[in-house]
Design an enzyme around this catalytic site. Structure first.
Site, PDB file in Angstrom:
ATOM      1  N   GLU A   1       1.475  16.557  -8.226  1.00 11.90           N
ATOM      2  CA  GLU A   1       2.752  15.972  -7.539  1.00 11.90           C
ATOM      3  C   GLU A   1       3.953  15.663  -8.395  1.00 11.90           C
ATOM      4  OE1 GLU A   1      -0.018  14.492  -7.697  1.00 11.90           O
ATOM      5  OE2 GLU A   1       0.184  12.196  -7.828  1.00 11.90           O
TER       6      GLU A   1
ATOM      7  N   ILE B   1      19.159   9.376  -6.248  1.00 10.63           N
ATOM      8  CA  ILE B   1      19.366  10.726  -5.474  1.00 10.63           C
ATOM      9  C   ILE B   1      20.736  11.245  -5.673  1.00 10.63           C
ATOM     10  CG2 ILE B   1      19.233  11.931  -3.367  1.00 10.63           C
ATOM     11  CD1 ILE B   1      16.832  10.129  -2.570  1.00 10.63           C
TER      12      ILE B   1
ATOM     13  N   LYS C   1      20.893   5.641  -4.896  1.00 10.11           N
ATOM     14  CA  LYS C   1      21.622   5.746  -6.187  1.00 10.11           C
ATOM     15  C   LYS C   1      21.062   6.661  -7.024  1.00 10.11           C
ATOM     16  CE  LYS C   1      22.050   2.035  -8.403  1.00 10.11           C
ATOM     17  NZ  LYS C   1      21.282   2.114  -9.605  1.00 10.11           N
TER      18      LYS C   1
ATOM     19  N   CYS D   1      -6.565  12.626  -8.123  1.00 10.43           N
ATOM     20  CA  CYS D   1      -7.005  11.490  -9.158  1.00 10.43           C
ATOM     21  C   CYS D   1      -7.910  10.739  -8.153  1.00 10.43           C
ATOM     22  CB  CYS D   1      -5.835  10.669  -9.536  1.00 10.43           C
ATOM     23  SG  CYS D   1      -5.948   9.961 -11.174  1.00 10.43           S
ATOM     24  N   LEU D   2      -7.548   9.466  -7.855  1.00  6.85           N
ATOM     25  CA  LEU D   2      -8.557   8.468  -7.166  1.00  6.85           C
ATOM     26  C   LEU D   2      -9.107   9.635  -6.104  1.00  6.85           C
ATOM     27  CD1 LEU D   2      -9.751   5.636  -6.304  1.00  6.85           C
ATOM     28  CD2 LEU D   2      -7.712   5.376  -5.009  1.00  6.85           C
ATOM     29  N   GLY D   3      -8.391  10.160  -5.300  1.00  2.91           N
ATOM     30  CA  GLY D   3      -9.042  10.922  -4.421  1.00  2.91           C
ATOM     31  C   GLY D   3     -10.219  11.973  -4.617  1.00  2.91           C
TER      32      GLY D   3
ATOM     33  N   HIS E   1      -2.208  14.930 -11.637  1.00  7.20           N
ATOM     34  CA  HIS E   1      -1.226  15.007 -10.760  1.00  7.20           C
ATOM     35  C   HIS E   1      -0.364  16.116 -10.291  1.00  7.20           C
ATOM     36  CE1 HIS E   1      -2.280  10.802 -10.098  1.00  7.20           C
ATOM     37  NE2 HIS E   1      -2.545  10.671 -11.593  1.00  7.20           N
TER      38      HIS E   1
HETATM   39  N1  GLN Z   1      -8.054   4.275 -10.696  1.00  7.36           N
HETATM   40  C1  GLN Z   1      -8.471   5.468 -11.094  1.00  7.36           C
HETATM   41  C2  GLN Z   1      -8.547   5.606 -12.655  1.00  7.36           C
HETATM   42  O1  GLN Z   1      -8.058   4.747 -13.323  1.00  7.36           O
HETATM   43  C3  GLN Z   1      -7.374   6.622 -10.444  1.00  7.36           C
HETATM   44  C4  GLN Z   1      -6.040   6.690 -10.917  1.00  7.36           C
HETATM   45  C5  GLN Z   1      -5.206   7.440 -10.193  1.00  7.36           C
HETATM   46  O2  GLN Z   1      -5.446   7.594  -9.008  1.00  7.36           O
HETATM   47  N2  GLN Z   1      -3.928   7.721 -10.988  1.00  7.36           N
HETATM   48  O3  GLN Z   1      -9.064   6.600 -12.901  1.00  7.36           O
END
Ligand code: GLN
Length: 522
Positions: A499, A18, A16, A367-369, A497
């Site tokens: 993305e 999209i 929906k 981020c987490l990466g 981010h």
């Molecule tokens: N958990 C991590 C933090 O809070 C990374 C957050 C995320 O990847 N958006 O900083």
């Protein structure tokens, strides 16, 4: 001003959002100015506290609002930014009504769904601006939560004049394999539910696995009280970005504009991305219940003209030796480690990062990466055994990633992270600078933890004059924003981010550069 309301029938998850974004895009391509509102009938105030496994990713807007992922579709399709005013939830509406009651604004009255809650909703609707305003109502008709929103929209259509309103019902026609037929009964039921709340659709969009026979279309038209030429079929496609073209080819855009008495000011021309490059990318993630959990990352790759990455369960990479990891990941030309929260699966991601670093496989950490790239470097290059983020090991002897100072006082979970866009300064000597060709950029954030350069200064190259054999900090704001290793083909981690800002025709340069490197690597 004209309004298009999009409701859903039968089941959710049939596209929906999209469809709404594609209708918006097709009208925008005719020269109309479009505004969008997504209504989410759930009681959460925003999507920030929802698990991506259940609800898909949390999309973050420039102004730091944690939204439903449909806002991501709107941004990508319409090529413009949404804001916190592009989404309302039942949680926001109810908490505002209750606050008003407590402050005495309704003094003397019995506070009721109608008119108090409905007026609150209508007040929000009347703030929208544009030639055409698209209002997408989340969930499906018949949900208890969405009833008040349907009622408010119906009332609103009376207030502004029904002739300025168009109701589009997007519903699903299941295919029954055993008897080789398409079933309209669920759609008949949902049309009836819609009528019960006083809404007669002007256009019905049928979503189905494949092309529908005319008889099915006739039947739905009859039950829906519309002419057959107001029923449109959108069958499954492999490339969602082709849908605005399909809407145009089927003349749905013309039907909409005719019904709303608006004239196009521009000739429709739609150029959309196609995945012409075949490069196998692995995304090592931990939310595997739905592909929606990583929507923006997958779409960012696709928008660059590449096939979407394959999602690999990071928990499957835990406890493996590096040679086992190599066997598992050998077929991929590049690796993405996406964002996430909580301890589960992070050791598998760290294993994948080590493999990428030691074998010079292009790696992009989001981020987490990026935080885990720092942990891996601390453990395996610097030799800080047990190094970790305090998110995963509060007792770690080497907290190379730690909670941001201003987060430590936070008592609440909702809307309290570092959220939204902030200015970032890129180091001139870095790969990131080559990618952006700019020293100042703006990117969006959503995190609580940061790289700890205060206690581990010697692990990092921050100034150009620092020794070269360190983890390079290539972008800064108040916080570390990116790390990289210059002697690698592509080894970049970002705290922000990218993305969230990829759009059709303007793919994000970080994804583009990463994918080009992967392509050349094959
Ligand atoms: N958990 C991590 C933090 O809070 C990374 C957050 C995320 O990847 N958006 O900083």
């Amino acid at each position: 001003m004209k309004y298009i309301v999009i409701t859903g029938g039968v089941i959710s998850g049939i596209g929906k959002g999209i469809t709404a974004a594609s209708i918006g895009a097709s009208l925008q391509l005719h020269g109309l100015e479009i505004d969008v509102l997504k209504i989410d009938p759930y009681l959460n105030v925003d999507a920030g506290t929802m698990n991506p496994n259940q609800h898909g990713e949390v999309f973050v807007t420039d102004d730091g609002y944690e939204a439903d992922l449909d806002l991501g579709h709107y941004e990508r399709f319409l090529n413009r930014n949404m804001t916190r005013f592009s989404n309302i939830t039942a949680g926001q509406v109810y908490s505002s009504v209750i606050q008003k009651e407590r402050s005495g604004e309704y003094l003397g009255a019995t506070v009721q769904m109608i008119p108090h809650v409905s007026n609150e909703i209508k007040a929000r609707l009347s703030k929208l601006k544009g030639d055409v305003v698209l209002i997408e109502i989340g969930g499906t008709v018949g949900d208890i939560e969405s009833e008040i929103f349907l009622e408010s929209v119906r009332e609103f259509s009376m207030d502004v004049g029904r002739e300025n309103f168009l109701f589009v019902h997007v519903t699903y026609i299941p295919y029954l394999k055993v008897t080789n037929e398409f079933k309209t009964k669920p759609t008949q039921n949902s049309l009836q539910l819609l009528r019960r709340v006083g809404i007669l659709p002007d256009i019905i969009v049928l979503r189905s696995e494949k092309k529908l026979p005319d008889s099915t279309i006739q039947k739905v038209a009859l039950f829906g009280g519309v002419k057959p030429d107001s029923v449109f079929v959108l069958e499954d496609v492999s490339n969602i970005y082709s849908i605005p073209q399909k809407i145009h080819d089927e003349k749905m855009d013309m039907a909409i504009m005719n019904k709303l008495s608006i004239n196009p000011t521009k000739n429709f021309k739609w150029i959309y991305p196609e995945p012409l490059n075949h490069v196998k990318i692995a995304m090592v993630g931990k939310y595997l219940a739905t592909d929606d959990a990583y929507k923006s990352v997958l779409e960012s790759v696709f928008i660059c003209g590449y096939e979407k990455p394959e999602i690999i369960d990071s928990e499957d990479l835990e406890g493996l030796t590096q040679s086992e990891i190599k066997d598992r990941l050998r077929e991929y030309s590049g690796i993405i480690i996406p964002g996430g929260f909580g301890k589960r699966g992070v050791e598998g991601m760290i294993n994948a990062i080590r493999y990428a670093r030691e074998n010079d496989i292009p790696l992009l950490g989001l981020c987490l990466g990026m935080q885990l790239m720092t942990v891996e470097y601390a453990r395996n290059v610097v030799g800080l055994n047990g190094a970790n983020s305090t998110e995963f090991d509060p007792q770690t002897p080497y907290p190379v990633v730690d909670m941001m100072e201003n987060q430590k006082m936070q008592m609440k979970m909702g809307g309290t992270m570092r959220l939204g866009a902030a200015e970032i300064k890129i180091s001139r000597w870095s790969k990131l600078y080559d990618i952006y060709s700019s020293e100042i950029v703006r990117e969006r954030h959503r995190h609580r933890y940061e790289i700890n350069t205060y206690d581990f200064r010697n692990m990092f190259k921050i100034e150009e004059s620092d020794p070269p054999d360190r983890l390079e900090v290539s972008a800064m704001s108040e916080f570390v924003e990116a790390i990289e290793l210059a002697n690698k083909k592509f080894y970049v981690g970002v705290q922000f981010h990218p993305e969230y800002t990829s759009k059709i025709n303007t793919p994000h340069p970080i994804f583009l550069n990463f994918l080009e490197t992967c392509k050349n690597e094959r």
